[in-house]
Structures are given as structure tokens and as C-alpha cells.
Scaffold this active site. Structure first.
Site, PDB file in Angstrom:
ATOM      1  N   GLU A   1       0.826  -1.214   0.000  1.00 49.99           N
ATOM      2  CA  GLU A   1       0.000   0.000   0.000  1.00 49.99           C
ATOM      3  C   GLU A   1       0.859   1.263   0.000  1.00 49.99           C
ATOM      4  O   GLU A   1       0.427   2.316  -0.451  1.00 49.99           O
ATOM      5  CB  GLU A   1      -0.927   0.012   1.225  1.00 49.99           C
ATOM      6  CG  GLU A   1      -2.383  -0.109   0.839  1.00 49.99           C
ATOM      7  CD  GLU A   1      -3.355  -0.018   2.023  1.00 49.99           C
ATOM      8  OE1 GLU A   1      -2.934   0.227   3.175  1.00 49.99           O
ATOM      9  OE2 GLU A   1      -4.543  -0.200   1.788  1.00 49.99           O
TER      10      GLU A   1
ATOM     11  N   HIS B   1       7.416 -27.285  -1.399  1.00 48.61           N
ATOM     12  CA  HIS B   1       6.798 -28.388  -2.137  1.00 48.61           C
ATOM     13  C   HIS B   1       5.718 -27.894  -3.090  1.00 48.61           C
ATOM     14  O   HIS B   1       4.913 -28.672  -3.584  1.00 48.61           O
ATOM     15  CB  HIS B   1       6.244 -29.414  -1.139  1.00 48.61           C
ATOM     16  CG  HIS B   1       7.329 -29.979  -0.263  1.00 48.61           C
ATOM     17  ND1 HIS B   1       7.918 -31.202  -0.503  1.00 48.61           N
ATOM     18  CD2 HIS B   1       7.963 -29.454   0.809  1.00 48.61           C
ATOM     19  CE1 HIS B   1       8.854 -31.408   0.411  1.00 48.61           C
ATOM     20  NE2 HIS B   1       8.912 -30.362   1.208  1.00 48.61           N
TER      21      HIS B   1
ATOM     22  N   LYS C   1     -14.140   0.572  -3.973  1.00 43.44           N
ATOM     23  CA  LYS C   1     -15.209   0.975  -3.055  1.00 43.44           C
ATOM     24  C   LYS C   1     -16.298   1.725  -3.821  1.00 43.44           C
ATOM     25  O   LYS C   1     -17.486   1.451  -3.644  1.00 43.44           O
ATOM     26  CB  LYS C   1     -14.655   1.903  -1.967  1.00 43.44           C
ATOM     27  CG  LYS C   1     -13.703   1.234  -0.998  1.00 43.44           C
ATOM     28  CD  LYS C   1     -13.311   2.217   0.097  1.00 43.44           C
ATOM     29  CE  LYS C   1     -12.170   1.692   0.925  1.00 43.44           C
ATOM     30  NZ  LYS C   1     -11.594   2.696   1.814  1.00 43.44           N
TER      31      LYS C   1
HETATM   32  O1  PA5 Z   1      -3.359   1.504   5.847  1.00 47.09           O
HETATM   33  C1  PA5 Z   1      -4.471   1.968   5.691  1.00 47.09           C
HETATM   34  O2  PA5 Z   1      -4.706   3.187   5.855  1.00 47.09           O
HETATM   35  C2  PA5 Z   1      -5.643   1.107   5.302  1.00 47.09           C
HETATM   36  O3  PA5 Z   1      -5.261  -0.204   5.117  1.00 47.09           O
HETATM   37  C3  PA5 Z   1      -6.703   1.150   6.393  1.00 47.09           C
HETATM   38  O4  PA5 Z   1      -6.156   0.744   7.602  1.00 47.09           O
HETATM   39  C4  PA5 Z   1      -7.907   0.285   6.050  1.00 47.09           C
HETATM   40  O5  PA5 Z   1      -8.422   0.651   4.807  1.00 47.09           O
HETATM   41  C5  PA5 Z   1      -8.995   0.416   7.103  1.00 47.09           C
HETATM   42  O6  PA5 Z   1      -9.389   1.753   7.237  1.00 47.09           O
HETATM   43  P1  PA5 Z   1     -10.177   2.260   8.487  1.00 47.09           P
HETATM   44  O7  PA5 Z   1      -9.364   2.100   9.698  1.00 47.09           O
HETATM   45  O8  PA5 Z   1     -10.472   3.700   8.191  1.00 47.09           O
HETATM   46  O9  PA5 Z   1     -11.448   1.442   8.579  1.00 47.09           O
END
Ligand code: PA5
Length: 436
Positions: free
Chosen positions: A289, A310, A424
Site C-alpha cells: 500500500e 513443495h 469501493k
Molecule cells: O493503511 C491503511 O490506511 C488502510 O489499510 C486502512 O487501515 C484500512 O483501509 C482500514 O481503514 P479504516 O481504519 O479507516 O477502517
């Protein structure tokens, strides 16, 4: 003094010392940007100094809540997704094995996860399980609006209120979210839930050392003070040292970028301890990310050896030469199991008698490293003396810091994740949500 070391001995055929020297100015420039908070996404750098800023009163409050929960719950449901879930799971599962669920001597609640999936069968089974156990829950969302945990919380709020009544249910729910805004914040205030705050300047995937990770880890019975201590020790090294030889985060950022520029586009985190599976998942999220944007970034992948030798072992040894390995190499196990002597030796294993399983696992590490290096796969090792809270704290901070440095070397913003939004929007449109 930190315990974790980055071992690049097996990279000598792939990365020359001069190449490390040549990339050093870029690494140090990225470190300066991070330390001086003058780069992209600099309003999300709270995690850099976080370990030293966690005050005793927060740790004490979390410990009190964890004890209270442990006194009345057999199961603790942690609702969250991405950075609001993976850090806690990574640490908790690293410190136990899959068999823990069957361990009758376990004193602390068993942690179960929700809000990380949209599987109806999972929720159906979860509700059945929760009918038969005492439980409490925490719902974690920084934005407070993420669909998956919101759906899970709606289902479980209904269940826990029906099971215990509204008042008792209230005392079994803790919300971890933004201090001021978001649907979860508003629900928590309205219902009067106990709340912990996720600092504004700490993004989800860098939040394991906030209540997001610390509360579930404490409920599971692990020592959050040691975790924070390990992170503090690693932080001192990462921030202060600008020589790659004294700073594992800089060395890691340097060599992975050298390898990337040579066409090694895939980094595989290799574990030989299955309990580290979610450390690898957390790491994949952190790097995937943070770096995978603007058409750039190493693809983080993971394998569990010797299991996957394996299956994926064939490809790694002999397929396209596009990957390198980062091995989490654990030196000592926390317990001992020796190979017993057998009179008949029908399986021919007497040559291993009285050796420990860890000795055999280490032979697998060395044998595999030699094979993969000779097959053209660069291998570096993160040497972990053992798995405990302090070392996990070191590892977490080292990986976070290296990710910031590496992201700046790639010239991306390591602290946003705009690419996550597209699915989303499509999902909301398909579901008919107003405004989409
Ligand atoms: O690293 C990040 O920002 C994302 O992976 C969020 O943690 C994830 O999308 C969850 O978001 P939130 O805590 O707003 O529900």
C-alpha cells in the site's frame, strides 16, 4: 542495543559493495526527508516518534481494560480491516501457534477477527460460535466509515445486545477510532462506549503501536511494554545512524532498491515459522500500500517454508528470475522437541536422533538459501534470535522506517492509498448507495 540484524552475506553475487556505496546518498536523502518531515505525506509521520511518546497512563489503561475483558470473556472479537487489523493479528499470532485454540491451559481470551471479510458463511459460523461462549469485542476503524468493519459491527452489536442486554453489552464493547469524526465515533459517543483514539497523524498500516494494535495484543495476554520497548530501541538506531552498516532499515531500503533497479520486481518474505504468517501479511500491506503506486513498486509476496518448497519451490528455483527473498530467520525456538531413537529405524531417521526440530529447520534454511542463490535468487536474512515481544517491536519499527525511506527513494507518497478507493466506489454504485 537491538537484537535484530540484517544479514546480506548471500547477496554478494547480486549486489556489490560499490553499488551500496553509490546508492547511499539517495538513502540518506530519503532518511533526512523522513526525519525532517518535509516530504510527501508529511502529515502522516506521527508513527516516526510514536514509540517514545506512548505514555505510561495509556499502557496502564489498556492493561486494565485487557484484564477486565479477560475476566469476563473467553473470546475477544477484533473488528477491523487492513491497517486496523493486520498489526494486532501479526503480533498475536507470532506469539502463539495455530493449535492455541485447543490449549485448555490458555488463560486469556482467544482472539477472533471480523470485519476483514464479506463472507456470509464466516459470519454465520461466527454467530453460532458466539452463542456458546462469553465474549467481548473491539471495533477499530480510523475513518469510521469502512464498509467491511461497519457491516460486521452492525451484526455483532445486534448479537451482543441480544445476548447480554444493552447495558451489559455496552461494557463489552470498545471503539477505537478518530477523536472527532466518523460514523463509528458518533455511534460510540451516542452509545457511551469506552473509546481509544487513533492519532490523526498515524495512518492505518503504521498504527500497530497505537491502541489499534496494543489493546488486542494485551487482551491476548502479551506484554505490550516489551513490544514498545523493542520499537523504541530500533527507533533510536533508525533515526540516528546514517551508515547502512549501523542501520538495518537503511541497509534494507538500499539493497531492495538496488535489486528492484536490476529487474527484481518481486520480493518474497520467506518464513520458516508458520506463526510468522501474519507478520508477512502485515508487511505485505505495509509495502504494497505504501509503494505500489504511480506505476511503480516492488510486489510484496510471501511464502511459508518448508511447506511451500513443495509447491512454489519449483518456480523460485527455476522459473522467471524476477524475485528476491527476505527471510525471517529465527535462531532459537521457545521450546524443545527432540527426534526420538527408534529401535527398528524403518524410516532411516536414527541419524537425526536427539537432534531438535529447529536444527533440522535450520538445515532447511541453509540448504534452501544455497539452492536459491545458485538458481539466481538473491537472498537476504533478517536474523531474529527468537520470537518475543521485544524483537517483534524491533522488527515492526525497522520495517516501518525502511518503508518510509524506500518509498521516498521511489519518489512516491508512502502514506496515502488512493488506489484502494476505486473498488469501493464501484461496490457502492453496484449496491445502490446514495451518491454513487
Ligand atoms: O493503511 C491503511 O490506511 C488502510 O489499510 C486502512 O487501515 C484500512 O483501509 C482500514 O481503514 P479504516 O481504519 O479507516 O477502517
Amino acid at each position: 542495543m537491538t537484537q535484530l540484524k540484517l544479514n546480506i552475506k548471500n547477496l554478494e553475487n547480486f549486489v556489490k559493495h560499490e553499488e551500496i556505496d553509490a546508492i547511499l546518498p539517495e538513502v540518506v536523502a530519503a532518511q533526512d526527508i523522513l526525519n525532517n518531515a518535509n516530504g510527501k505525506g508529511n502529515d502522516f509521520l506521527g508513527w516516526v516518534t510514536l514509540p517514545n511518546e506512548i505514555d505510561e497512563s495509556l499502557l496502564a489503561s489498556i492493561k486494565r481494560d485487557a484484564e477486565e475483558i479477560a475476566s469476563k470473556a473467553q473470546i475477544y472479537v477484533v473488528i477491523g480491516i487492513g491497517g486496523s487489523y493486520l498489526g494486532a493479528r501479526a503480533v498475536i499470532e507470532a506469539l502463539q501457534t495455530d493449535l492455541d485454540v485447543l490449549d485448555k491451559s490458555r488463560k486469556n481470551p482467544y482472539i477472533i477477527y471480523a470485519g476483514h471479510t464479506l463472507s456470509e458463511d464466516y459470519y454465520s459460523q461466527l454467530l453460532n460460535v458466539l452463542n456458546n461462549y462469553d465474549y467481548a469485542l473491539t471495533v477499530i476503524s480510523k475513518s469510521g466509515t469502512t464498509t467491511e468493519p461497519a457491516v460486521a459491527f452492525r451484526i455483532l452489536k445486534n448479537h451482543i445486545e441480544n445476548k447480554y442486554g444493552k447495558e451489559e453489552a455496552k461494557s463489552r464493547i470498545i471503539a477505537i477510532t478518530d477523536q472527532r469524526k466518523g460514523a463509528l465515533h458518533d455511534i460510540a459517543v451516542k452509545e457511551g462506549y469506552k473509546m481509544y483514539v487513533i492519532p490523526d497523524n498515524v495512518g492505518g498500516r503504521y498504527s500497530v503501536l497505537t491502541p489499534v494494535g496494543l489493546l488486542p495484543i494485551a487482551v491476548a495476554g502479551y506484554d505490550i511494554k516489551k513490544l514498545v520497548k523493542g520499537a523504541c530501541e530500533m527507533k533510536a538506531i533508525c533515526i540516528q545512524h546514517s551508515s547502512v552498516m549501523d542501520n538495518p532499515a537503511l541497509l534494507y531500503a538500499a539493497v531492495r532498491n538496488i535489486l528492484y533497479r536490476k529487474g527484481k520486481n518481486i520480493e518474497m518474505m520467506v518464513i520458516y515459522e508458520p506463526s510468522l504468517k501474519y507478520i508477512a501479511e502485515w508487511w505485505k500491506q505495509l509495502y504494497g500500500e505504501s509503494e505500489g503506486k504511480d506505476g511503480k513498486g516492488i510486489l510484496p509476496h510471501s511464502v511459508t517454508f518448508t511447506t511451500d518448497l513443495h509447491s512454489m519451490g519449483q518456480y523460485i528455483q527455476d522459473g522467471e528470475r524476477i524475485m528476491f527473498e527476505t527471510v525471517l530467520n529465527v535462531k532459537h525456538s521457545n521450546t524443545n522437541v527432540n527426534i526420538p531413537y527408534d529401535e527398528e529405524d524403518a524410516d532411516g531417521l536414527n541419524y537425526l536422533q536427539q537432534r531438535t526440530i529447529t536444527e533440522i529447520n535450520h538445515a532447511a534454511v541453509e540448504g534452501t538459501t544455497l539452492a536459491h542463490v545458485s538458481g539466481g535468487v538473491p537472498v537476504m536474512k533478517i536474523e531474529m534470535p527468537k520470537i518475543d515481544e521485544t524483537i517483534l517491536g524491533e522488527l515492526i519499527y525497522m520495517m516501518e522506517y525502511a518503508c518510509g525511506v524506500s518509498g521516498y527513494m521511489l519518489d512516491v507518497n508512502p502514506f496515502d492509498q488512493l488506489g484502494v478507493e476505486e473498488y469501493k466506489h464501484n461496490m457502492f454504485h453496484i449496491l445502490g448507495k446514495k451518491g454513487y
